[in-house]
Design an enzyme around this catalytic site. Structure first.
Site, PDB file in Angstrom:
ATOM      1  N   ASP A 189      -0.670  -7.018   3.595  1.00 59.07           N
ATOM      2  CA  ASP A 189      -1.003  -6.145   4.827  1.00 59.07           C
ATOM      3  C   ASP A 189      -1.859  -4.834   4.325  1.00 59.07           C
ATOM      4  OD1 ASP A 189      -0.107  -4.832   7.378  1.00 59.07           O
ATOM      5  OD2 ASP A 189       0.494  -3.249   5.919  1.00 59.07           O
ATOM      6  N   GLU A 200      -5.234  -8.917   5.138  1.00 59.03           N
ATOM      7  CA  GLU A 200      -5.783  -8.279   6.396  1.00 59.03           C
ATOM      8  C   GLU A 200      -6.771  -7.070   5.983  1.00 59.03           C
ATOM      9  OE1 GLU A 200      -3.630  -5.626   9.936  1.00 59.03           O
ATOM     10  OE2 GLU A 200      -3.334  -5.119   8.000  1.00 59.03           O
ATOM     11  N   ASN A 238       0.822  -1.153   0.030  1.00 59.10           N
ATOM     12  CA  ASN A 238      -0.099  -0.218  -0.118  1.00 59.10           C
ATOM     13  C   ASN A 238       0.779   1.186   0.164  1.00 59.10           C
ATOM     14  OD1 ASN A 238      -2.578   1.626   0.702  1.00 59.10           O
ATOM     15  ND2 ASN A 238      -1.269   2.319   2.134  1.00 59.10           N
ATOM     16  N   ASP A 272     -25.338 -20.367  26.113  1.00 56.95           N
ATOM     17  CA  ASP A 272     -25.851 -19.440  27.324  1.00 56.95           C
ATOM     18  C   ASP A 272     -24.602 -18.788  27.739  1.00 56.95           C
ATOM     19  OD1 ASP A 272     -24.423 -20.900  29.209  1.00 56.95           O
ATOM     20  OD2 ASP A 272     -26.127 -22.175  29.645  1.00 56.95           O
TER      21      ASP A 272
END
Length: 459
Positions: free
Chosen positions: A240, A264, A152, A385
């Site tokens: 990533d 991710e 990125n 429960d």
């Protein structure tokens, strides 16, 4: 005449063999309707990724000084024997913070600890030679190796005049490896568009719509993807911060380079996770499951385990986890959370610190064995429960199991319906000494100790 008999007999054998093979193929296809689909590693001798359990082989701020690859190398044989099928390594190439970086600020994708730049020759984790020795050792022990890929953003570029920003930006990347030079054209904003899905931390944001960037990341014969795969020896990818770019990027990478892929996508919305996995054609970490387990075990309310999660929506794409290098919020009764993911559908991940330092390794090894040998088929929740949770795995190529998680302070007992009639069962964790026989109608009473669990199957 004898020759004709021999030929006829050979034809008959060939026909029966082909029919047998067809039956096997049909059985394997039907398995995919009830069991997690595994992705077979490209290299011979490796366990199928998804057939066992993945180990996250690092944590945040592992010791600096170039020793980490050797540390992991010393453990792969034991992990393989325990039932691990793949290890996930931190970003392995040189980053801006050199010998102190955890790798999430990438600078030179082709420097694995061999060029003197960013303040060191080695990375925080060690040298290129130590990395390839680790990968070789993992492969020799049947383990696939997953690379953490950060595409990125980049970090460590020099300042340059940027016509798209109206001033200077830190986008001039001249790595010593001589591969993948980058300039302002390769980041946002540029001549294509001003941004994509999201920038991170103020770092220069790579533009994956640029053909030059695509070529260097995955298309070219010497691209990052193919260099990691063919030269260094990685078998798959953990992407990533995939919220920062479109899912077609992961699909394009995988289409070109192959291998197992998980993203991710940090979001607890099941529909969003399911959309991303379908579009990227990759797995995703099941953050929906993570946050439900946090509510269940930290909030002491196991009823939320009835809620939807990615593994319930699409088990073949769900990577389940209790903790990782970014998240470690399930502290109370953490072993109960591992009992949950290691008996349920999805591909579970174990965090290094939990396995090697914080939790009981013998109990984790027992749960890994249970996952690999008993936890097959679809899932039915039998009871939930505030304090108790019981689920049945219906089995595929194994007997299946019933898991009983007890978050109360007392021993608990319940009658439950199994898939076994008139059958002796036992608790494979050893927490209960009972060996009851199921009734003709498949019902049986089981028990679980306080703040613990039991896992029942055919004796």
């Amino acid at each position: 005449m004898n020759n004709l008999k021999i030929i006829g007999l050979a034809c008959l054998i060939l026909f029966l063999f082909n029919c047998s093979q067809d039956e096997i193929f049909v059985e394997e296809q039907s398995a995919q309707t009830t069991e997690t689909i595994v992705e077979y590693a490209k290299r011979d001798g490796l366990k199928p990724i998804g057939s066992g359990v993945m180990m996250q082989a690092f944590y945040w701020d592992v010791p600096a000084g170039g020793t980490w690859w050797n540390t992991v190398n010393s453990k792969v044989a034991d992990w393989s024997n325990a039932g691990i099928d793949a290890i996930w390594l931190p970003p392995a190439s040189k980053a801006q913070n050199g010998p102190f970086s955890m790798g999430y600020d990438p600078f030179d994708y082709f420097d694995f600890g061999e060029y003197n730049q960013m303040g060191s020759v080695e990375t925080r984790f060690g040298s290129r030679t130590e990395l390839t020795k680790l990968i070789d050792a993992a492969h020799q022990n049947g383990l696939s190796v997953i690379a953490d890929i950060v595409i990125n953003h980049n970090s460590g570029g020099a300042s340059e005049a940027n016509p798209y920003a109206g001033g200077n930006t830190w986008t001039d990347f001249n790595p010593m490896s001589g591969n993948f030079y980058r300039s302002a054209n390769d980041f946002h904003a540029n001549n294509i568009h001003s941004n994509d899905s999201g920038a991170f931390g103020g770092y220069p944001d790579l533009c994956h719509n640029q053909t030059y960037v695509q070529d260097w990341l995955w298309n070219n014969s010497n691209s990052v993807a193919k260099y990691y795969r063919d030269v260094i020896g990685f078998d798959g990818w953990r992407f990533d911060y995939v919220k920062g770019f479109e899912p077609w990027v992961v699909k394009a990478w995988k289409d070109e380079a192959g291998g197992f892929a998980v993203g991710e996508y940090w979001d607890s919305n099941v529909s969003t996770l399911d959309w991303w996995t379908s579009t990227a054609e990759a797995s995703a970490f099941d953050f929906a499951c993570y946050y439900k387990m946090k509510d269940a075990f930290m909030g002491n309310n196991l009823t939320v385990l009835n809620d939807n999660m990615l593994w319930k929506q699409n088990a073949t794409r769900a990577m389940t986890f209790v903790a990782n290098h970014d998240t470690d919020e399930i502290i109370n009764n953490k072993i109960l959370a591992y009992a949950y993911i290691l008996t349920h559908e999805g591909y579970p991940t174990i965090f290094y610190k939990d396995y090697e330092e914080w939790l009981n390794k013998e109990r984790l090894n027992n749960l890994i064995w249970i996952h690999n040998n008993l936890a097959g088929g679809t899932t039915n929740i039998l009871h939930a429960d505030t304090d108790e949770y019981i689920a049945r795995r219906n089995g595929y190529n194994n007997a299946g199991l019933v898991v009983y998680i007890n978050n109360s302070d007392l021993w608990q007992e319940r009658w439950i319906e199994t898939n076994w009639s008139n059958t002796i069962i036992k608790d494979y964790t050893g927490h209960s000494a009972w060996e009851p026989t199921t009734q003709y109608g498949k019902w049986v009473k089981i028990q679980a100790p306080p703040k613990s669990y039991s896992v029942w199957s055919v004796k």
